[in-house]
Design a protein around this motif. Structure first.
Motif, PDB file in Angstrom:
ATOM      1  N   LYS A  18       0.808  -1.229   0.000  1.00 10.64           N
ATOM      2  CA  LYS A  18       0.000   0.000   0.000  1.00 10.64           C
ATOM      3  C   LYS A  18       0.838   1.273   0.000  1.00 10.64           C
ATOM      4  O   LYS A  18       0.346   2.331  -0.414  1.00 10.64           O
ATOM      5  CB  LYS A  18      -0.935  -0.003   1.214  1.00 10.64           C
ATOM      6  CG  LYS A  18      -1.949  -1.132   1.188  1.00 10.64           C
ATOM      7  CD  LYS A  18      -2.960  -0.980   2.305  1.00 10.64           C
ATOM      8  CE  LYS A  18      -3.919  -2.179   2.326  1.00 10.64           C
ATOM      9  NZ  LYS A  18      -4.644  -2.301   1.043  1.00 10.64           N
ATOM     10  N   ASP A  19       2.088   1.201   0.446  1.00  8.09           N
ATOM     11  CA  ASP A  19       2.925   2.395   0.518  1.00  8.09           C
ATOM     12  C   ASP A  19       3.917   2.496  -0.636  1.00  8.09           C
ATOM     13  O   ASP A  19       4.849   3.308  -0.591  1.00  8.09           O
ATOM     14  CB  ASP A  19       3.707   2.426   1.841  1.00  8.09           C
ATOM     15  CG  ASP A  19       2.790   2.625   3.040  1.00  8.09           C
ATOM     16  OD1 ASP A  19       1.653   3.092   2.835  1.00  8.09           O
ATOM     17  OD2 ASP A  19       3.209   2.307   4.167  1.00  8.09           O
ATOM     18  N   ARG A  24       2.808   4.587  -7.581  1.00  9.38           N
ATOM     19  CA  ARG A  24       2.044   5.838  -7.666  1.00  9.38           C
ATOM     20  C   ARG A  24       2.589   6.744  -8.771  1.00  9.38           C
ATOM     21  O   ARG A  24       1.827   7.383  -9.495  1.00  9.38           O
ATOM     22  CB  ARG A  24       2.062   6.566  -6.308  1.00  9.38           C
ATOM     23  CG  ARG A  24       1.178   5.894  -5.269  1.00  9.38           C
ATOM     24  CD  ARG A  24       1.274   6.554  -3.900  1.00  9.38           C
ATOM     25  NE  ARG A  24       0.198   6.087  -3.034  1.00  9.38           N
ATOM     26  CZ  ARG A  24       0.203   4.952  -2.363  1.00  9.38           C
ATOM     27  NH1 ARG A  24       1.257   4.145  -2.464  1.00  9.38           N
ATOM     28  NH2 ARG A  24      -0.829   4.596  -1.609  1.00  9.38           N
ATOM     29  N   THR A  25       3.917   6.794  -8.897  1.00 14.71           N
ATOM     30  CA  THR A  25       4.519   7.592  -9.971  1.00 14.71           C
ATOM     31  C   THR A  25       4.085   7.078 -11.332  1.00 14.71           C
ATOM     32  O   THR A  25       3.712   7.852 -12.225  1.00 14.71           O
ATOM     33  CB  THR A  25       6.055   7.557  -9.873  1.00 14.71           C
ATOM     34  OG1 THR A  25       6.460   8.034  -8.588  1.00 14.71           O
ATOM     35  CG2 THR A  25       6.682   8.420 -10.946  1.00 14.71           C
ATOM     36  N   GLN A  46      -0.487  11.674  -2.926  1.00 16.29           N
ATOM     37  CA  GLN A  46      -0.299  10.557  -2.001  1.00 16.29           C
ATOM     38  C   GLN A  46       1.183  10.254  -1.810  1.00 16.29           C
ATOM     39  O   GLN A  46       1.637   9.981  -0.695  1.00 16.29           O
ATOM     40  CB  GLN A  46      -1.021   9.315  -2.530  1.00 16.29           C
ATOM     41  CG  GLN A  46      -2.531   9.366  -2.415  1.00 16.29           C
ATOM     42  CD  GLN A  46      -3.183   8.094  -2.932  1.00 16.29           C
ATOM     43  OE1 GLN A  46      -2.498   7.124  -3.285  1.00 16.29           O
ATOM     44  NE2 GLN A  46      -4.501   8.087  -3.000  1.00 16.29           N
ATOM     45  N   TYR A  47       1.927  10.302  -2.928  1.00 14.38           N
ATOM     46  CA  TYR A  47       3.371  10.068  -2.864  1.00 14.38           C
ATOM     47  C   TYR A  47       4.014  11.067  -1.904  1.00 14.38           C
ATOM     48  O   TYR A  47       4.810  10.690  -1.025  1.00 14.38           O
ATOM     49  CB  TYR A  47       3.959  10.229  -4.276  1.00 14.38           C
ATOM     50  CG  TYR A  47       5.426   9.886  -4.425  1.00 14.38           C
ATOM     51  CD1 TYR A  47       6.420  10.512  -3.645  1.00 14.38           C
ATOM     52  CD2 TYR A  47       5.846   8.954  -5.368  1.00 14.38           C
ATOM     53  CE1 TYR A  47       7.755  10.209  -3.793  1.00 14.38           C
ATOM     54  CE2 TYR A  47       7.197   8.647  -5.525  1.00 14.38           C
ATOM     55  CZ  TYR A  47       8.135   9.288  -4.742  1.00 14.38           C
ATOM     56  OH  TYR A  47       9.476   8.992  -4.907  1.00 14.38           O
ATOM     57  N   ILE A  48       3.672  12.344  -2.047  1.00 16.59           N
ATOM     58  CA  ILE A  48       4.272  13.385  -1.213  1.00 16.59           C
ATOM     59  C   ILE A  48       3.883  13.208   0.253  1.00 16.59           C
ATOM     60  O   ILE A  48       4.686  13.468   1.158  1.00 16.59           O
ATOM     61  CB  ILE A  48       3.877  14.770  -1.743  1.00 16.59           C
ATOM     62  CG1 ILE A  48       4.492  14.991  -3.131  1.00 16.59           C
ATOM     63  CG2 ILE A  48       4.318  15.884  -0.789  1.00 16.59           C
ATOM     64  CD1 ILE A  48       3.961  16.202  -3.866  1.00 16.59           C
ATOM     65  N   GLU A  49       2.662  12.750   0.499  1.00 14.38           N
ATOM     66  CA  GLU A  49       2.243  12.478   1.881  1.00 14.38           C
ATOM     67  C   GLU A  49       3.080  11.370   2.499  1.00 14.38           C
ATOM     68  O   GLU A  49       3.421  11.412   3.684  1.00 14.38           O
ATOM     69  CB  GLU A  49       0.761  12.109   1.919  1.00 14.38           C
ATOM     70  CG  GLU A  49      -0.177  13.285   1.660  1.00 14.38           C
ATOM     71  CD  GLU A  49      -1.627  12.853   1.597  1.00 14.38           C
ATOM     72  OE1 GLU A  49      -1.896  11.644   1.810  1.00 14.38           O
ATOM     73  OE2 GLU A  49      -2.486  13.701   1.314  1.00 14.38           O
ATOM     74  N   LEU A  50       3.422  10.373   1.689  1.00 11.52           N
ATOM     75  CA  LEU A  50       4.222   9.249   2.181  1.00 11.52           C
ATOM     76  C   LEU A  50       5.700   9.617   2.295  1.00 11.52           C
ATOM     77  O   LEU A  50       6.416   9.096   3.150  1.00 11.52           O
ATOM     78  CB  LEU A  50       4.060   8.043   1.258  1.00 11.52           C
ATOM     79  CG  LEU A  50       2.675   7.380   1.274  1.00 11.52           C
ATOM     80  CD1 LEU A  50       2.536   6.425   0.088  1.00 11.52           C
ATOM     81  CD2 LEU A  50       2.455   6.633   2.581  1.00 11.52           C
ATOM     82  N   ASP A  51       6.164  10.475   1.400  1.00 12.39           N
ATOM     83  CA  ASP A  51       7.571  10.900   1.405  1.00 12.39           C
ATOM     84  C   ASP A  51       7.603  12.413   1.192  1.00 12.39           C
ATOM     85  O   ASP A  51       7.604  12.889   0.060  1.00 12.39           O
ATOM     86  CB  ASP A  51       8.341  10.187   0.297  1.00 12.39           C
ATOM     87  CG  ASP A  51       9.801  10.636   0.225  1.00 12.39           C
ATOM     88  OD1 ASP A  51      10.243  11.373   1.128  1.00 12.39           O
ATOM     89  OD2 ASP A  51      10.495  10.262  -0.743  1.00 12.39           O
ATOM     90  N   ASN A  53       9.805  14.504   1.358  1.00 13.25           N
ATOM     91  CA  ASN A  53      10.979  15.034   0.660  1.00 13.25           C
ATOM     92  C   ASN A  53      11.034  14.592  -0.798  1.00 13.25           C
ATOM     93  O   ASN A  53      12.043  14.814  -1.469  1.00 13.25           O
ATOM     94  CB  ASN A  53      12.266  14.599   1.373  1.00 13.25           C
ATOM     95  CG  ASN A  53      12.437  15.294   2.708  1.00 13.25           C
ATOM     96  OD1 ASN A  53      12.057  16.449   2.873  1.00 13.25           O
ATOM     97  ND2 ASN A  53      12.997  14.589   3.675  1.00 13.25           N
ATOM     98  N   GLY A  54       9.952  13.995  -1.288  1.00  9.63           N
ATOM     99  CA  GLY A  54       9.930  13.537  -2.677  1.00  9.63           C
ATOM    100  C   GLY A  54      10.092  14.692  -3.654  1.00  9.63           C
ATOM    101  O   GLY A  54       9.361  15.682  -3.578  1.00  9.63           O
ATOM    102  N   LEU A  55      11.054  14.578  -4.554  1.00 11.63           N
ATOM    103  CA  LEU A  55      11.348  15.645  -5.511  1.00 11.63           C
ATOM    104  C   LEU A  55      10.628  15.432  -6.840  1.00 11.63           C
ATOM    105  O   LEU A  55       9.950  16.334  -7.339  1.00 11.63           O
ATOM    106  CB  LEU A  55      12.858  15.733  -5.745  1.00 11.63           C
ATOM    107  CG  LEU A  55      13.704  15.996  -4.489  1.00 11.63           C
ATOM    108  CD1 LEU A  55      15.189  15.928  -4.827  1.00 11.63           C
ATOM    109  CD2 LEU A  55      13.352  17.334  -3.871  1.00 11.63           C
ATOM    110  N   HIS A  56      10.787  14.241  -7.408  1.00 13.46           N
ATOM    111  CA  HIS A  56      10.192  13.964  -8.721  1.00 13.46           C
ATOM    112  C   HIS A  56       8.672  14.164  -8.731  1.00 13.46           C
ATOM    113  O   HIS A  56       8.150  14.776  -9.678  1.00 13.46           O
ATOM    114  CB  HIS A  56      10.547  12.549  -9.172  1.00 13.46           C
ATOM    115  CG  HIS A  56       9.961  12.174 -10.487  1.00 13.46           C
ATOM    116  ND1 HIS A  56      10.360  12.748 -11.674  1.00 13.46           N
ATOM    117  CD2 HIS A  56       8.966  11.299 -10.813  1.00 13.46           C
ATOM    118  CE1 HIS A  56       9.659  12.234 -12.670  1.00 13.46           C
ATOM    119  NE2 HIS A  56       8.815  11.357 -12.175  1.00 13.46           N
ATOM    120  N   PRO A  57       7.929  13.677  -7.719  1.00 18.93           N
ATOM    121  CA  PRO A  57       6.478  13.874  -7.765  1.00 18.93           C
ATOM    122  C   PRO A  57       6.072  15.342  -7.730  1.00 18.93           C
ATOM    123  O   PRO A  57       5.048  15.718  -8.297  1.00 18.93           O
ATOM    124  CB  PRO A  57       5.968  13.133  -6.526  1.00 18.93           C
ATOM    125  CG  PRO A  57       7.149  12.984  -5.640  1.00 18.93           C
ATOM    126  CD  PRO A  57       8.324  12.869  -6.559  1.00 18.93           C
TER     127      PRO A  57
END
Length: 205
Positions: A18-19, A24-25, A46-51, A53-57
């Motif tokens: 689920k994570d 998701r990308t 959702q990606y940003i909520e999980l990480d 510091n996510g840059l690409h999303p």
């Protein structure tokens, strides 16, 4: 191009894990190709909520906002990304596109020159910078920077090299600088794709 099948595989993956961030990308890419921008936005958030510091999303989310005409939201997301890592190039290129659409040409110039300080072989930044100088009517400044840029770069027919030549040819024809276009063509025709060769011949035959 079996997008529905790809979507099903990724949804199955998310049922198991689920994570999963990459799923998701990839889902967001599929939904963008299908024009389902709301769905793509949902999975990138959702990606940003999980990480956080996510840059690409964040960059992909900014592209979606641009397609939707939400330029302020796109700028905000890109600035967040640069606060996380201020050495990134792609967010700066996207920021420059936003600033051009907003008529903020000096801001676009500034962010692109920053990119070229970080990487003096950033072809995408150079292509956008030519576009900015075209709009600013700064032809001499543009040609000087472009000539300096070309001194130490290695070129071939890769896609990343084409936009800057496309833009420089259009600038040269508008400002009656045929001699420069001829010079570029003779030196770098080996690196031009068929579309750029056709454009040159159309503009300067």
């Amino acid at each position: 191009d079996k997008l529905e099948e790809a979507e099903k595989v990724l949804m199955d993956l998310l049922d198991i894990e689920k994570d999963d961030l990459q799923a998701r990308t990839e889902l967001a890419k599929i939904y963008q190709r299908q024009g389902k921008l709301g769905e793509a936005e949902k999975y990138l958030k959702q990606y940003i909520e999980l990480d956080n510091n996510g840059l690409h999303p964040r960059t992909e989310l900014a592209k979606i906002y641009q397609r939707q005409g939400k330029l302020e939201e796109a700028e905000k997301v890109l600035m967040e990304s640069l606060r996380i890592d201020d050495k990134q190039l792609h967010p700066r290129t996207e920021l420059a596109k936003i600033y051009q659409r907003q008529g903020k040409l000096e801001e676009a110039e500034k962010v692109l020159l920053e990119s070229l300080k970080i990487d003096d072989k950033d072809f995408y930044a150079m292509a956008e910078l030519i576009s900015v100088y075209h709009k600013l009517l700064e032809v001499d400044k543009c040609l000087k920077i472009f000539d300096n840029f070309l001194i130490d770069v290695s070129l071939n027919k890769e896609k990343q090299h084409q936009a800057m030549f496309n833009n420089i040819f259009k600038l040269c024809v508008r400002f009656a600088r045929k001699e420069k276009a001829v010079e570029y063509f003779h030196k770098y025709s080996y690196a031009l794709d068929d579309r750029n060769i056709a454009l040159y011949r159309q503009l300067f035959s």
